[in-house]
Design a protein around this motif. Structure first.
Motif, mmCIF file in Angstrom:
data_model
loop_
_atom_site.group_PDB
_atom_site.id
_atom_site.type_symbol
_atom_site.label_atom_id
_atom_site.label_comp_id
_atom_site.label_asym_id
_atom_site.label_seq_id
_atom_site.Cartn_x
_atom_site.Cartn_y
_atom_site.Cartn_z
ATOM 1 N N ILE A 152 5.129 0.917 5.043
ATOM 2 C CA ILE A 152 5.244 -0.520 4.747
ATOM 3 C C ILE A 152 4.247 -0.962 3.669
ATOM 4 N N TYR A 156 4.286 -0.739 -1.362
ATOM 5 C CA TYR A 156 4.497 -2.161 -1.686
ATOM 6 C C TYR A 156 3.242 -2.702 -2.376
ATOM 7 N N THR A 157 2.089 -2.363 -1.821
ATOM 8 C CA THR A 157 0.823 -2.865 -2.375
ATOM 9 C C THR A 157 0.553 -2.264 -3.755
ATOM 10 N N TRP A 161 0.013 -5.077 -6.339
ATOM 11 C CA TRP A 161 -1.364 -5.289 -6.813
ATOM 12 C C TRP A 161 -1.849 -4.194 -7.758
ATOM 13 N N ARG A 175 -2.244 -10.906 6.075
ATOM 14 C CA ARG A 175 -1.164 -11.900 6.075
ATOM 15 C C ARG A 175 0.095 -11.365 6.752
ATOM 16 N N TYR A 186 9.058 -14.331 10.458
ATOM 17 C CA TYR A 186 7.967 -13.933 9.561
ATOM 18 C C TYR A 186 6.697 -14.724 9.856
ATOM 19 N N ASN A 285 12.516 -6.785 1.963
ATOM 20 C CA ASN A 285 11.453 -6.104 1.210
ATOM 21 C C ASN A 285 11.805 -4.634 1.007
ATOM 22 N N ARG A 294 10.845 -7.258 -3.573
ATOM 23 C CA ARG A 294 11.724 -7.873 -2.574
ATOM 24 C C ARG A 294 12.892 -8.578 -3.251
ATOM 25 N N TYR A 331 -0.936 -14.637 -8.671
ATOM 26 C CA TYR A 331 -1.847 -14.274 -7.582
ATOM 27 C C TYR A 331 -3.239 -13.940 -8.119
ATOM 28 N N TYR A 366 -6.118 -17.640 -2.391
ATOM 29 C CA TYR A 366 -4.730 -17.339 -2.019
ATOM 30 C C TYR A 366 -4.217 -18.455 -1.107
HETATM 31 N N1 UDP Z 1 2.685 -6.281 2.098
HETATM 32 C C1 UDP Z 1 3.098 -4.976 2.102
HETATM 33 N N2 UDP Z 1 4.391 -4.699 2.439
HETATM 34 C C2 UDP Z 1 5.293 -5.660 2.733
HETATM 35 C C3 UDP Z 1 4.861 -6.999 2.733
HETATM 36 C C4 UDP Z 1 3.545 -7.278 2.387
HETATM 37 O O1 UDP Z 1 2.334 -4.081 1.793
HETATM 38 O O2 UDP Z 1 6.467 -5.337 3.010
HETATM 39 C C5 UDP Z 1 1.276 -6.570 1.722
HETATM 40 C C6 UDP Z 1 1.166 -6.685 0.184
HETATM 41 O O3 UDP Z 1 -0.071 -6.187 -0.235
HETATM 42 C C7 UDP Z 1 1.288 -8.173 -0.006
HETATM 43 C C8 UDP Z 1 0.498 -8.718 1.198
HETATM 44 O O4 UDP Z 1 0.849 -7.797 2.259
HETATM 45 O O5 UDP Z 1 0.730 -8.588 -1.239
HETATM 46 C C9 UDP Z 1 0.830 -10.121 1.582
HETATM 47 O O6 UDP Z 1 2.231 -10.260 1.757
HETATM 48 P P1 UDP Z 1 2.947 -11.670 1.702
HETATM 49 O O7 UDP Z 1 4.365 -11.486 2.117
HETATM 50 O O8 UDP Z 1 2.143 -12.650 2.446
HETATM 51 O O9 UDP Z 1 2.883 -11.996 0.142
HETATM 52 P P2 UDP Z 1 3.409 -13.241 -0.703
HETATM 53 O O10 UDP Z 1 4.586 -13.827 0.030
HETATM 54 O O11 UDP Z 1 2.247 -14.165 -0.824
HETATM 55 O O12 UDP Z 1 3.802 -12.601 -1.991
#
Ligand code: UDP
Ligand code: FAD
Length: 385
Positions: A152, A156-157, A161, A175, A186, A285, A294, A331, A366
């Motif tokens: 997960i 994604y990260t 990022w 988060r 969610y 996602n 996503r 961000y 954030y």
């Molecule tokens: N994240 C992840 N996998 C996912 C969803 C979120 O690794 O499927 C991590 C990722 O680093 C992301 C952070 O959790 O930037 C926060 O997710 P959020 O959905 O809150 O991000 P936003 O909606 O603010 O883009």
């Protein structure tokens, strides 16, 4: 002529404009460089009739009753509980990862054993940040944590990022915790809804006051100048001694004197399809496949009954600051060096009592929508009421 100049017509600037206009009878000049109000919450009906969010999906959720009721003066709400699925090993499972996801991905006996351990260890209904779970002593829980981390979070990260989950402030991963629960939503906040006629309409109502004078399509630098050594301002080339509220990028305001603060940006790719629906829920996602993070299907958010559907893919990249039309600082990048640099700017700004910095960009925070509304009301109360 103006008592207060505000830069930025997002939540921070708009809420403060409204408060100062309606409660203090101040004349406000609200400068916005984009062609529209509402900041990153801007939405509009596209030519297919779908209400789309130009800068990515915006779901309002809060447990702050004051904020919910404050905004309720400017909009009716449509109740909406956001659901997200993540594609893992070819299956779509609920996100945040929960007991239902566990049962979908693991053989029955193993899922039962892990479920029991999670509940015994943390308690039912508890949210566990992945960076906590990964420290578990129990070898089975540790294996589960590694699985979730890999499937997960890691990829994604890396996309979102450009680094690993360990290299960004833990609040960011926090988060989206692992949820020892069967609740597939969610968010679990008390109030979850979207403005019935959209965010932009709500902002129009917030700004609908005779004392508020919006100036769109205008970078503040074209009409305001700041001598960052003395703090003296001029507006339209005439010395200006009123209040100055800035909700843009803090480093930009001070000519990057301590260096620039990095941001991640997104390329937004919209597509309209001649089919009723594209996916099961509003957001899916893709942690492990594709360059986008996503896909959001907007008509599911506003429950629109239409023949076609519009989807959005989000492609993360660095913010370059070259083209203000397409390049959005989405961000702040939470790493120690950037947080320290922001602090340098804030300390520097603190010497100018007539300059107020508030907002996701001005404070390099954030903030979610409810956070920034709460923050703007707090700044109003403490500094201007
Ligand atoms: N994240 C992840 N996998 C996912 C969803 C979120 O690794 O499927 C991590 C990722 O680093 C992301 C952070 O959790 O930037 C926060 O997710 P959020 O959905 O809150 O991000 P936003 O909606 O603010 O883009
Ligand atoms: P902004 O909305 O960014 O407003 C700042 C304004 O200042 C902008 O309009 C900008 O154009 C203007 N400005 C900047 N520089 C200048 C200049 N030089 N001259 C003139 N004007 C200038 N929050 C949630 O609660 N739920 C969500 O689901 C959610 N999803 C999000 C998804 C994405 C992809 C992003 C990026 C954010 C999301 N957010 C969400 C967060 C939400 O967008 C912010 O909390 C909110 O927009 C912050 O408001 P703000 O006024 O601080 O900033």
């Amino acid at each position: 002529m103006f008592d207060v100049v505000i830069v930025g017509a997002g939540f921070a600037g708009s809420v403060l404009a409204r408060q100062l206009a309606s409660q203090k009878d101040k004349q406000i000049l609200l400068i916005e460089k984009r062609r529209h109000i509402a900041g990153n919450c801007y939405d509009y009906f596209n030519k297919h009739g779908v209400l789309v969010h130009e800068y990515g999906p915006h779901l309002f959720h809060t447990s702050n009753k004051e904020v919910f009721h404050y905004l309720g003066q400017f909009t009716e709400w449509s109740e909406y509980q956001h659901r997200v699925l993540a594609v893992v090993d070819g299956q779509t499972v609920p996100l945040p990862f929960n007991l239902n996801a566990l049962e979908m991905l693991f053989p029955k006996s193993m899922a039962e054993s892990l479920e029991k351990k999670l509940i015994d260890h943390f308690g039912f209904g508890v949210k566990v940040p992945i960076l906590e779970l990964i420290k578990a002593d129990d070898p089975e829980l540790k294996e589960l944590a590694d699985f979730i981390y890999e499937k997960i979070f890691v990829n994604y990260t890396a996309k979102q990022w450009g680094c690993s989950p360990q290299d960004i402030a833990p609040e960011v991963m926090g988060r989206v915790p692992v949820f020892v629960s069967r609740d597939d939503r969610y968010f679990q906040d008390t109030y979850q809804a979207v403005p019935k006629d959209g965010y932009t309409k709500m902002f129009e109502n917030i700004l609908d006051h005779p004392n508020i004078h919006p100036l769109l399509n205008t970078d503040y630098k074209d009409v305001v100048s700041l001598d960052a050594d003395s703090g003296q301002l001029s507006l339209f080339d005439v010395p200006y001694t009123g209040e100055f509220i800035f909700t843009g990028m803090i480093d930009e305001l001070f000519d990057f004197r301590f260096g620039s603060l990095p941001y991640r940006s997104l390329d937004f790719q919209f597509e309209t399809l001649e089919q009723e629906y594209f996916q099961e829920v509003a957001t899916v996602n893709y942690p492990n496949n594709y360059d986008f993070t996503r896909i959001t299907e907007f008509k599911r958010i506003h429950n629109q009954q239409l023949k076609n559907t519009t989807i959005l893919r989000e492609y993360p990249r660095d913010y370059l600051g070259v083209d203000s039309e397409t390049d959005t600082p989405c961000y702040p990048v939470f790493k120690d060096e950037n947080i320290n640099r922001c602090k340098q700017y804030q300390d520097f700004a603190a010497q100018f009592a007539h300059i107020t910095l508030v907002g996701r960009l001005a404070e390099y925070r954030y903030y979610d929508m409810d956070d920034i509304v709460s923050r703007a009301l707090e700044v109003y109360q403490s500094k201007f009421a």
